[in-house]
Design a protein around this motif. Structure first.
Motif, PDB file in Angstrom:
ATOM      1  N   LEU A 292       0.823  -1.211   0.000  1.00  0.00           N
ATOM      2  CA  LEU A 292       0.000   0.000   0.000  1.00  0.00           C
ATOM      3  C   LEU A 292       0.856   1.261   0.000  1.00  0.00           C
ATOM      4  CD1 LEU A 292      -2.700  -1.140   2.584  1.00  0.00           C
ATOM      5  CD2 LEU A 292      -3.109  -0.705   0.165  1.00  0.00           C
ATOM      6  N   VAL A 293       1.881   1.310   0.855  1.00  0.00           N
ATOM      7  CA  VAL A 293       2.666   2.546   0.960  1.00  0.00           C
ATOM      8  C   VAL A 293       3.557   2.754  -0.262  1.00  0.00           C
ATOM      9  CG1 VAL A 293       2.637   2.458   3.477  1.00  0.00           C
ATOM     10  CG2 VAL A 293       4.600   1.512   2.234  1.00  0.00           C
ATOM     11  N   ASP A 294       3.677   1.747  -1.086  1.00  0.00           N
ATOM     12  CA  ASP A 294       4.448   1.887  -2.320  1.00  0.00           C
ATOM     13  C   ASP A 294       3.664   2.647  -3.392  1.00  0.00           C
ATOM     14  OD1 ASP A 294       6.905   1.394  -3.605  1.00  0.00           O
ATOM     15  OD2 ASP A 294       6.026  -0.229  -4.785  1.00  0.00           O
ATOM     16  N   ARG A 295       2.373   2.886  -3.132  1.00  0.00           N
ATOM     17  CA  ARG A 295       1.538   3.666  -4.044  1.00  0.00           C
ATOM     18  C   ARG A 295       1.494   5.115  -3.561  1.00  0.00           C
ATOM     19  NH1 ARG A 295       2.310  -1.526  -4.785  1.00  0.00           N
ATOM     20  NH2 ARG A 295       1.354  -2.248  -6.738  1.00  0.00           N
ATOM     21  N   PRO A 296       1.282   6.057  -4.470  1.00  0.00           N
ATOM     22  CA  PRO A 296       1.315   7.465  -4.048  1.00  0.00           C
ATOM     23  C   PRO A 296       0.094   7.893  -3.241  1.00  0.00           C
ATOM     24  CG  PRO A 296       0.786   7.296  -6.394  1.00  0.00           C
ATOM     25  CD  PRO A 296       1.170   5.920  -5.935  1.00  0.00           C
ATOM     26  N   GLU A 297      -1.048   7.244  -3.457  1.00  0.00           N
ATOM     27  CA  GLU A 297      -2.269   7.657  -2.772  1.00  0.00           C
ATOM     28  C   GLU A 297      -2.155   7.397  -1.267  1.00  0.00           C
ATOM     29  OE1 GLU A 297      -3.484   6.133  -6.903  1.00  0.00           O
ATOM     30  OE2 GLU A 297      -2.170   5.469  -5.259  1.00  0.00           O
ATOM     31  N   GLY A 298      -2.560   8.381  -0.491  1.00  0.00           N
ATOM     32  CA  GLY A 298      -2.606   8.225   0.963  1.00  0.00           C
ATOM     33  C   GLY A 298      -1.289   8.418   1.674  1.00  0.00           C
ATOM     34  N   ALA A 299      -0.240   8.881   0.963  1.00  0.00           N
ATOM     35  CA  ALA A 299       1.090   8.961   1.574  1.00  0.00           C
ATOM     36  C   ALA A 299       1.114   9.855   2.814  1.00  0.00           C
ATOM     37  CB  ALA A 299       2.092   9.461   0.537  1.00  0.00           C
ATOM     38  N   GLU A 300       0.387  10.950   2.774  1.00  0.00           N
ATOM     39  CA  GLU A 300       0.403  11.879   3.904  1.00  0.00           C
ATOM     40  C   GLU A 300      -0.142  11.225   5.166  1.00  0.00           C
ATOM     41  OE1 GLU A 300      -1.245  16.351   5.126  1.00  0.00           O
ATOM     42  OE2 GLU A 300      -1.728  15.500   3.159  1.00  0.00           O
ATOM     43  N   ASN A 301      -1.238  10.484   5.020  1.00  0.00           N
ATOM     44  CA  ASN A 301      -1.821   9.827   6.193  1.00  0.00           C
ATOM     45  C   ASN A 301      -0.990   8.641   6.652  1.00  0.00           C
ATOM     46  OD1 ASN A 301      -3.900  11.662   6.372  1.00  0.00           O
ATOM     47  ND2 ASN A 301      -5.304  10.447   5.134  1.00  0.00           N
ATOM     48  N   TYR A 302      -0.346   7.935   5.726  1.00  0.00           N
ATOM     49  CA  TYR A 302       0.565   6.865   6.133  1.00  0.00           C
ATOM     50  C   TYR A 302       1.711   7.444   6.963  1.00  0.00           C
ATOM     51  CZ  TYR A 302      -1.722   3.812   2.672  1.00  0.00           C
ATOM     52  OH  TYR A 302      -2.627   3.070   1.951  1.00  0.00           O
ATOM     53  N   ALA A 303       2.215   8.610   6.569  1.00  0.00           N
ATOM     54  CA  ALA A 303       3.295   9.254   7.321  1.00  0.00           C
ATOM     55  C   ALA A 303       2.818   9.642   8.720  1.00  0.00           C
ATOM     56  CB  ALA A 303       3.796  10.481   6.559  1.00  0.00           C
ATOM     57  N   ARG A 304       1.593  10.167   8.817  1.00  0.00           N
ATOM     58  CA  ARG A 304       1.051  10.531  10.125  1.00  0.00           C
ATOM     59  C   ARG A 304       0.928   9.295  11.019  1.00  0.00           C
ATOM     60  NH1 ARG A 304      -3.864  14.263   7.712  1.00  0.00           N
ATOM     61  NH2 ARG A 304      -2.742  16.254   7.642  1.00  0.00           N
ATOM     62  N   ALA A 305       0.480   8.185  10.440  1.00  0.00           N
ATOM     63  CA  ALA A 305       0.323   6.959  11.225  1.00  0.00           C
ATOM     64  C   ALA A 305       1.677   6.433  11.679  1.00  0.00           C
ATOM     65  CB  ALA A 305      -0.412   5.914  10.391  1.00  0.00           C
ATOM     66  N   ALA A 306       2.676   6.505  10.818  1.00  0.00           N
ATOM     67  CA  ALA A 306       4.018   6.062  11.201  1.00  0.00           C
ATOM     68  C   ALA A 306       4.528   6.867  12.381  1.00  0.00           C
ATOM     69  CB  ALA A 306       4.964   6.192  10.004  1.00  0.00           C
ATOM     70  N   GLU A 307       4.325   8.178  12.335  1.00  0.00           N
ATOM     71  CA  GLU A 307       4.769   9.038  13.436  1.00  0.00           C
ATOM     72  C   GLU A 307       4.026   8.693  14.727  1.00  0.00           C
ATOM     73  OE1 GLU A 307       5.718  13.766  14.105  1.00  0.00           O
ATOM     74  OE2 GLU A 307       3.956  13.220  12.899  1.00  0.00           O
ATOM     75  N   ALA A 308       2.721   8.406  14.625  1.00  0.00           N
ATOM     76  CA  ALA A 308       1.936   8.047  15.810  1.00  0.00           C
ATOM     77  C   ALA A 308       2.438   6.753  16.439  1.00  0.00           C
ATOM     78  CB  ALA A 308       0.461   7.928  15.446  1.00  0.00           C
ATOM     79  N   LEU A 309       3.035   5.877  15.629  1.00  0.00           N
ATOM     80  CA  LEU A 309       3.587   4.618  16.135  1.00  0.00           C
ATOM     81  C   LEU A 309       5.028   4.779  16.603  1.00  0.00           C
ATOM     82  CD1 LEU A 309       2.138   2.028  13.584  1.00  0.00           C
ATOM     83  CD2 LEU A 309       1.562   2.243  16.009  1.00  0.00           C
ATOM     84  N   GLY A 310       5.532   6.016  16.588  1.00  0.00           N
ATOM     85  CA  GLY A 310       6.869   6.277  17.119  1.00  0.00           C
ATOM     86  C   GLY A 310       7.981   6.232  16.103  1.00  0.00           C
ATOM     87  N   ALA A 311       7.634   6.138  14.812  1.00  0.00           N
ATOM     88  CA  ALA A 311       8.643   6.100  13.760  1.00  0.00           C
ATOM     89  C   ALA A 311       8.754   7.473  13.099  1.00  0.00           C
ATOM     90  CB  ALA A 311       8.276   5.032  12.728  1.00  0.00           C
ATOM     91  N   ALA A 312       9.611   7.571  12.091  1.00  0.00           N
ATOM     92  CA  ALA A 312       9.737   8.814  11.338  1.00  0.00           C
ATOM     93  C   ALA A 312       8.427   9.109  10.622  1.00  0.00           C
ATOM     94  CB  ALA A 312      10.870   8.690  10.322  1.00  0.00           C
ATOM     95  N   ALA A 313       8.154  10.394  10.424  1.00  0.00           N
ATOM     96  CA  ALA A 313       6.913  10.814   9.764  1.00  0.00           C
ATOM     97  C   ALA A 313       7.050  10.648   8.257  1.00  0.00           C
ATOM     98  CB  ALA A 313       6.584  12.252  10.131  1.00  0.00           C
ATOM     99  N   GLU A 314       7.205   9.397   7.835  1.00  0.00           N
ATOM    100  CA  GLU A 314       7.354   9.052   6.421  1.00  0.00           C
ATOM    101  C   GLU A 314       6.524   7.819   6.126  1.00  0.00           C
ATOM    102  OE1 GLU A 314      11.485   8.275   5.980  1.00  0.00           O
ATOM    103  OE2 GLU A 314      12.105  10.360   6.296  1.00  0.00           O
ATOM    104  N   ALA A 315       5.859   7.811   4.971  1.00  0.00           N
ATOM    105  CA  ALA A 315       5.026   6.666   4.616  1.00  0.00           C
ATOM    106  C   ALA A 315       5.820   5.368   4.616  1.00  0.00           C
ATOM    107  CB  ALA A 315       4.384   6.903   3.245  1.00  0.00           C
ATOM    108  N   ARG A 316       7.056   5.429   4.114  1.00  0.00           N
ATOM    109  CA  ARG A 316       7.844   4.201   3.996  1.00  0.00           C
ATOM    110  C   ARG A 316       8.252   3.635   5.355  1.00  0.00           C
ATOM    111  NH1 ARG A 316      13.524   6.728   1.601  1.00  0.00           N
ATOM    112  NH2 ARG A 316      14.009   8.068   3.401  1.00  0.00           N
ATOM    113  N   ALA A 317       8.107   4.444   6.427  1.00  0.00           N
ATOM    114  CA  ALA A 317       8.453   3.966   7.764  1.00  0.00           C
ATOM    115  C   ALA A 317       7.324   3.177   8.411  1.00  0.00           C
ATOM    116  CB  ALA A 317       8.836   5.142   8.662  1.00  0.00           C
TER     117      ALA A 317
END
Length: 389
Positions: A292-317
């Motif tokens: 999913l994160v390999d697709r461009p759609e939703g990247a901003e929210n994937y980044a927000r979720a990664a940050e909420a889980l304690g990772a970098a604010a990046e979709a790939r994280a």
């Protein structure tokens, strides 16, 4: 500007020992008789006795139906509806895990109508507006069923029957972390990761909204800290309370935005094998997230979720953050033994089943049938554990 509707939240009573307040809550709803729908094991553990004492102290009559063992079938729901009518119940209480609460909310909604459950499966007919008041008392922290307007019940053939509508909302929820203390570590992890999936999918779905993000990201923050602690030390009442609260907050994200690929996969696996829903959901989401994160759609929210889980604010994280949380809860990246005989083609067919396909369509990116085949193959490429936990 996005437009959306924010679902209502029932009144919530939270805290250790709050099950003892249920008699007061029922009295406030007009009194009994009450039909209590509970997991069968709770009667053996004496949990139903505490509830009975609270009701009896207020002079409220009740009938206990501790009949839920595993996911209830529509035939059991119909039988419980008949018991509610025979008892002339004025209130229905759901006590237990998600299965007991899903059964209770459906019974409360349809029992007075006298119609069988299948009448309302997949919204074939609107739910009646003659339902009974209902109270949710969860004893696991994962489904968030206490604050959602959906119910999932097994049909006779084992497939999932879906019911939804505001008529299914509980009128009150009682969150008592003492009721979760006896949950063993693996079930704490499996149910908890279901809540994580609700939060993660709710905050990254195509239909997510300001409400879905607010609840989903907060639930991820809570669960990423509290769930590993609750798994490691089941007697930690503070961690148990945070997980129970986080599960409800995650349910509110689900309530506002619905799920996507993790649940598409888990409901499909659950129709083909006796796999625990929370475990299947976590594994399904872990497998599909890198795709999913390999697709461009939703990247901003994937980044927000990664940050909420304690990772970098990046979709790939995000995939790594989810995997790290699952490993910290003792959940291996392996299918349970119950899934050993599931084929890729059978799983892909269930993922395309109309009852499940809508969840896949709710992913941020469009997913073709061919791509569902690809994801099904990725799921079934996981190693199979030698035995269930």
């Amino acid at each position: 500007m996005q437009t959306f509707n924010m679902g209502r939240v029932p009144p919530v009573t939270f805290g250790a020992g709050r099950i003892r307040k249920v008699g007061d809550i029922v009295a406030g709803l007009g009194g009994g008789p009450v039909l209590v729908i509970a997991d069968a094991i709770l009667a053996e553990l004496g949990v139903t006795d505490t509830l009975a004492e609270s009701l009896t102290a207020k002079g409220i009559s009740f009938e206990l139906a501790a009949d839920v063992a595993g996911e209830p079938k529509q035939a059991l729901v119909d039988a419980l509806c008949a018991r509610a009518r025979e008892a002339q119940a004025k209130v229905v209480i759901g006590l237990g895990g998600g299965a007991a609460m899903d059964a209770a909310k459906l019974v409360a909604a349809i029992a007075p109508s006298g119609q069988p459950a299948h009448t309302f499966d997949l919204a074939a007919q609107p739910l009646p507006d003659t339902g009974l008041p209902s109270i949710a008392i969860p004893t696991t922290a994962g489904t968030g069923s206490e604050v959602t307007r959906t119910s999932v019940i097994s049909r006779a053939d084992g497939s999932k029957g879906w019911f939804w509508g505001e008529e299914l909302m509980f009128h009150q929820a009682v969150l008592d972390p003492e009721l979760t203390l006896s949950l063993p570590p693996h079930l704490t992890a499996w149910t908890g990761i279901d809540a994580v999936a609700h939060a993660l999918e709710g905050s990254t779905a195509r239909t997510t909204s300001l409400a879905g993000l607010m609840y989903g990201l907060e639930a991820l923050r809570i669960m990423s800290d509290a769930l590993p602690r609750a798994v490691a030390d089941g007697s930690d009442i503070e961690a148990r309370g945070q997980v129970l609260w986080g599960s409800m907050v995650a349910g509110l994200s689900l309530h506002n935005c619905n799920t996507h690929m993790g649940h598409n996969i888990s409901h499909s696996l659950g129709s083909l094998s006796r796999v625990h829903h929370g475990l299947a959901t976590g594994l399904g989401l872990e497998v599909s997230m890198p795709w999913l994160v390999d697709r461009p759609e939703g990247a901003e929210n994937y980044a927000r979720a990664a940050e909420a889980l304690g990772a970098a604010a990046e979709a790939r994280a995000l995939p790594g953050a989810l995997s790290n949380l699952m490993r910290s809860c003792g959940i291996p990246a392996a299918l349970p033994a119950e899934c050993a005989d599931v084929s890729v083609s059978a799983l892909a067919a269930e993922m395309r089943n109309p009852a499940n396909h809508g969840m896949a369509k709710n992913a941020a990116c469009p997913i073709s049938d061919e791509e569902l085949d690809e994801i099904a193959a990725m799921v079934m490429a996981l190693p199979v554990a030698k035995s269930a936990a």
